[in-house]
Design a protein around this motif. Structure first.
Motif, PDB file in Angstrom:
ATOM      1  N   ARG A  40      83.900  88.565  56.886  1.00 51.66           N
ATOM      2  CA  ARG A  40      84.264  89.397  55.737  1.00 51.66           C
ATOM      3  C   ARG A  40      85.628  89.038  55.152  1.00 51.66           C
ATOM      4  NH1 ARG A  40      83.031  95.230  58.617  1.00 51.66           N
ATOM      5  NH2 ARG A  40      80.746  95.034  58.822  1.00 51.66           N
ATOM      6  N   GLY A  41      86.413  88.299  55.894  1.00 47.47           N
ATOM      7  CA  GLY A  41      87.782  88.042  55.489  1.00 47.47           C
ATOM      8  C   GLY A  41      88.694  89.161  55.951  1.00 47.47           C
ATOM      9  N   ALA A  42      89.940  89.085  55.567  1.00 55.11           N
ATOM     10  CA  ALA A  42      90.919  90.090  55.990  1.00 55.11           C
ATOM     11  C   ALA A  42      90.480  91.488  55.556  1.00 55.11           C
ATOM     12  CB  ALA A  42      92.283  89.758  55.388  1.00 55.11           C
ATOM     13  N   ASP A  43      90.693  92.453  56.438  1.00 55.72           N
ATOM     14  CA  ASP A  43      90.226  93.824  56.243  1.00 55.72           C
ATOM     15  C   ASP A  43      91.232  94.614  55.403  1.00 55.72           C
ATOM     16  OD1 ASP A  43      89.362  96.441  56.459  1.00 55.72           O
ATOM     17  OD2 ASP A  43      88.686  96.206  58.527  1.00 55.72           O
ATOM     18  N   PRO A  44      90.856  95.041  54.186  1.00 51.96           N
ATOM     19  CA  PRO A  44      91.789  95.803  53.344  1.00 51.96           C
ATOM     20  C   PRO A  44      92.276  97.083  54.008  1.00 51.96           C
ATOM     21  CG  PRO A  44      89.904  95.058  52.058  1.00 51.96           C
ATOM     22  CD  PRO A  44      89.583  94.781  53.503  1.00 51.96           C
ATOM     23  N   ALA A  45      91.452  97.661  54.893  1.00 52.03           N
ATOM     24  CA  ALA A  45      91.838  98.911  55.557  1.00 52.03           C
ATOM     25  C   ALA A  45      93.022  98.728  56.489  1.00 52.03           C
ATOM     26  CB  ALA A  45      90.650  99.481  56.328  1.00 52.03           C
ATOM     27  N   LEU A  46      93.304  97.486  56.885  1.00 53.72           N
ATOM     28  CA  LEU A  46      94.416  97.220  57.798  1.00 53.72           C
ATOM     29  C   LEU A  46      95.637  96.667  57.070  1.00 53.72           C
ATOM     30  CD1 LEU A  46      92.489  95.636  60.816  1.00 53.72           C
ATOM     31  CD2 LEU A  46      93.282  97.988  60.556  1.00 53.72           C
ATOM     32  N   SER A 287      86.688  99.327  67.029  1.00 50.01           N
ATOM     33  CA  SER A 287      86.608  99.596  65.599  1.00 50.01           C
ATOM     34  C   SER A 287      87.996  99.834  65.027  1.00 50.01           C
ATOM     35  CB  SER A 287      85.728 100.815  65.343  1.00 50.01           C
ATOM     36  OG  SER A 287      86.325 101.976  65.917  1.00 50.01           O
ATOM     37  N   VAL A 288      88.086  99.830  63.696  1.00 53.53           N
ATOM     38  CA  VAL A 288      89.373  99.991  63.022  1.00 53.53           C
ATOM     39  C   VAL A 288      89.967 101.372  63.259  1.00 53.53           C
ATOM     40  CG1 VAL A 288      90.476 100.099  60.749  1.00 53.53           C
ATOM     41  CG2 VAL A 288      88.852  98.263  61.261  1.00 53.53           C
ATOM     42  N   ASN A 290      91.519 104.713  64.553  1.00 59.29           N
ATOM     43  CA  ASN A 290      92.409 105.067  65.665  1.00 59.29           C
ATOM     44  C   ASN A 290      92.992 103.848  66.387  1.00 59.29           C
ATOM     45  OD1 ASN A 290      91.924 107.872  65.271  1.00 59.29           O
ATOM     46  ND2 ASN A 290      89.987 107.661  66.378  1.00 59.29           N
ATOM     47  N   ARG A 291      93.288 102.813  65.610  1.00 58.40           N
ATOM     48  CA  ARG A 291      93.879 101.586  66.178  1.00 58.40           C
ATOM     49  C   ARG A 291      92.993 100.911  67.221  1.00 58.40           C
ATOM     50  NH1 ARG A 291     100.355 102.759  67.111  1.00 58.40           N
ATOM     51  NH2 ARG A 291     100.792 103.710  65.094  1.00 58.40           N
ATOM     52  N   GLY A 292      91.725 101.222  67.212  1.00 62.44           N
ATOM     53  CA  GLY A 292      90.832 100.613  68.202  1.00 62.44           C
ATOM     54  C   GLY A 292      90.765  99.106  68.103  1.00 62.44           C
ATOM     55  N   TRP A 293      91.067  98.564  66.910  1.00 61.94           N
ATOM     56  CA  TRP A 293      91.017  97.112  66.740  1.00 61.94           C
ATOM     57  C   TRP A 293      92.094  96.408  67.550  1.00 61.94           C
ATOM     58  CZ3 TRP A 293      94.752  93.795  64.780  1.00 61.94           C
ATOM     59  CH2 TRP A 293      95.884  94.399  64.230  1.00 61.94           C
ATOM     60  N   HIS A 294      93.133  97.131  67.958  1.00 64.44           N
ATOM     61  CA  HIS A 294      94.199  96.520  68.771  1.00 64.44           C
ATOM     62  C   HIS A 294      93.643  95.994  70.097  1.00 64.44           C
ATOM     63  CE1 HIS A 294      97.909  98.801  66.954  1.00 64.44           C
ATOM     64  NE2 HIS A 294      97.076  98.374  66.036  1.00 64.44           N
ATOM     65  N   HIS A 295      92.673  96.694  70.641  1.00 68.01           N
ATOM     66  CA  HIS A 295      92.280  96.445  72.026  1.00 68.01           C
ATOM     67  C   HIS A 295      90.770  96.239  72.164  1.00 68.01           C
ATOM     68  CE1 HIS A 295      96.391  97.414  72.927  1.00 68.01           C
ATOM     69  NE2 HIS A 295      96.266  98.636  72.429  1.00 68.01           N
ATOM     70  N   HIS A 296      90.329  96.078  73.389  1.00 67.25           N
ATOM     71  CA  HIS A 296      88.915  95.832  73.662  1.00 67.25           C
ATOM     72  C   HIS A 296      88.624  96.236  75.099  1.00 67.25           C
ATOM     73  CE1 HIS A 296      90.351  92.187  75.761  1.00 67.25           C
ATOM     74  NE2 HIS A 296      91.176  92.071  74.724  1.00 67.25           N
ATOM     75  N   SER A 297      87.532  96.912  75.295  1.00 68.95           N
ATOM     76  CA  SER A 297      87.105  97.311  76.633  1.00 68.95           C
ATOM     77  C   SER A 297      85.729  97.945  76.508  1.00 68.95           C
ATOM     78  CB  SER A 297      88.078  98.326  77.260  1.00 68.95           C
ATOM     79  OG  SER A 297      87.976  99.579  76.603  1.00 68.95           O
ATOM     80  N   ARG A 298      85.155  98.289  77.638  1.00 66.18           N
ATOM     81  CA  ARG A 298      83.849  98.940  77.627  1.00 66.18           C
ATOM     82  C   ARG A 298      83.916 100.296  76.926  1.00 66.18           C
ATOM     83  NH1 ARG A 298      78.699  96.942  78.200  1.00 66.18           N
ATOM     84  NH2 ARG A 298      77.320  98.726  78.357  1.00 66.18           N
ATOM     85  N   GLN A 299      85.088 100.882  76.886  1.00 66.92           N
ATOM     86  CA  GLN A 299      85.254 102.196  76.274  1.00 66.92           C
ATOM     87  C   GLN A 299      85.461 102.114  74.756  1.00 66.92           C
ATOM     88  OE1 GLN A 299      86.893 101.394  79.351  1.00 66.92           O
ATOM     89  NE2 GLN A 299      85.058 102.377  80.204  1.00 66.92           N
ATOM     90  N   LEU A 300      85.572 100.910  74.203  1.00 63.20           N
ATOM     91  CA  LEU A 300      85.794 100.731  72.771  1.00 63.20           C
ATOM     92  C   LEU A 300      84.583 100.025  72.152  1.00 63.20           C
ATOM     93  CD1 LEU A 300      89.543  99.636  72.747  1.00 63.20           C
ATOM     94  CD2 LEU A 300      88.612 101.813  71.950  1.00 63.20           C
ATOM     95  N   PRO A 301      83.711 100.767  71.469  1.00 62.15           N
ATOM     96  CA  PRO A 301      82.517 100.169  70.860  1.00 62.15           C
ATOM     97  C   PRO A 301      82.873  98.992  69.950  1.00 62.15           C
ATOM     98  CG  PRO A 301      82.417 102.557  70.750  1.00 62.15           C
ATOM     99  CD  PRO A 301      83.800 102.215  71.234  1.00 62.15           C
TER     100      PRO A 301
END
Length: 356
Positions: A40-46, A287-288, A290-301
């Protein structure tokens, strides 16, 4: 009799060329790079929040009128060359999916699955420096007569030493802040050693990707590995830091790095038209919201969602796929198939070669 001798001589002359013509593979992994930014390219929401980087600078560099233009601004080599001459997997917007099969959704398990051909949720459950009990396709190739001593591993993250199990496998693993490991380093490698030593060690176990890239590029030009791993990590580190601008800059750098490696291969008769490039990642990100894009784990869809690009020898020019469900556990078997070596892990969840 003279004719027989002539034919034998001709065969002997042709033999080195025939041997040199076997396929080569370059596997590039881009740590934690999201499929959303690739497709998609750079995310405008961020871009509108200063906490994610300089909004004006990010927009000027990477935001365009459409997602197609934005992604090309972010990764020009990908969208001018790979999309036209190769295969691209994992654009979920179009219906193509790729994901890990391990249940951890972070780096070591993702690399191990990709390189060994199956998930190991029993032994690989952290990023701790545990020597990998599983054999990578690189180790298996290095133990064949055809590829022994012709396999190199070059990566930014120090954990590659354990992921490839350097001690057991006998592989040469240039990772973290190691210098060139060539027996006789070139003048350029000695200069890169010096630059790396003089640069900030911003992350304790991971050097900046530019040094990894220069070591890999010089190794291709001077040592001619036939199976090469290149692991870039700046994308994941800057994402964890929450700096979207530097994350995008890192992705833009990787695109340029891939282009330079490809151009070097095509300029060298040893590699030209005999080399397959595979580019993928070890995990996705949250996901974007709540800053979810910062990280990754089983708890972050979303953290298990990945992608893959392939181009070069043996790869059809199909561009973005709109169907298919692919997995990281298929990458090792795909590499083995390209190299023509035996690879049949007796492990539950072992992947089959990808069919594009």
């Amino acid at each position: 009799m003279k004719r027989i001798a002539y034919l034998l001589l001709a065969a002997l002359v042709m033999l080195p060329a025939a041997m040199a013509a076997k396929n080569k593979v370059v596997l590039i992994m881009v740590d934690g790079y999201r499929w959303q930014d690739l497709y998609r390219g750079a995310d405008p929401a961020l871009m509108d929040s200063a906490q994610f980087g300089n909004p004006a600078l990010v927009k000027a560099n990477y935001l365009r009128a459409t997602p197609e233009e934005s992604r090309k601004a972010l990764m020009p080599f990908t969208w001018t060359h790979i999309a036209k001459h190769g295969v691209m997997v994992g654009n979920r917007d179009k219906g193509s999916k790729m994901s890990v099969t391990n249940n951890m959704w972070f780096s070591y398990p993702g690399y191990s699955e990709t390189l060994c051909g199956y998930p190991d949720d029993v032994n690989i459950t952290s990023n701790d420096p545990l020597p990998n009990p599983n054999k990578t396709v690189f180790e298996i190739a290095n133990n064949t007569p055809e590829y022994r001593g012709k396999v190199l591993v070059i990566g930014s993250w120090g954990r590659f030493v354990e992921i490839f199990n350097e001690k057991r496998s006998g592989l040469e693993v240039n990772a973290n802040y190691r210098h060139s490991m060539a027996k006789q380093p070139t003048e350029r490698e000695l200069y890169v050693n010096k630059l790396q030593d003089g640069a900030p060690r911003y992350w304790p176990e991971e050097r900046f990707d530019v040094f990894t890239h220069e070591y890999a590029l010089e190794a291709m030009k001077t040592r001619h590995p036939e199976l090469l791993f290149v692991g870039y990590g700046d994308t994941d580190e800057w994402a964890h830091a929450g700096n979207y601008r530097l994350y995008l800059d890192a992705a833009n750098d990787v695109d340029r790095f891939i282009g330079e490696l490809w151009q070097a291969a095509q300029a060298d008769p040893f590699y030209k038209d005999q080399t397959t490039f595979i580019v993928t990642c070890d995990h996705g990100r949250g996901s974007v919201a709540n800053r979810g894009w910062h990280h990754h784990s089983r708890q972050l869809p979303g953290s298990g969602e990945t992608w893959l690009m392939a181009f070069g020898a043996g790869i059809p020019a199909k561009g973005e796929l709109a169907t298919g469900n692919y997995h990281n556990c298929q990458v090792a078997a795909t590499i083995a198939s390209l190299l023509g070596i035996s690879f049949a892990p007796e492990h539950e969840g072992a992947g089959k070669p990808m069919d594009f």
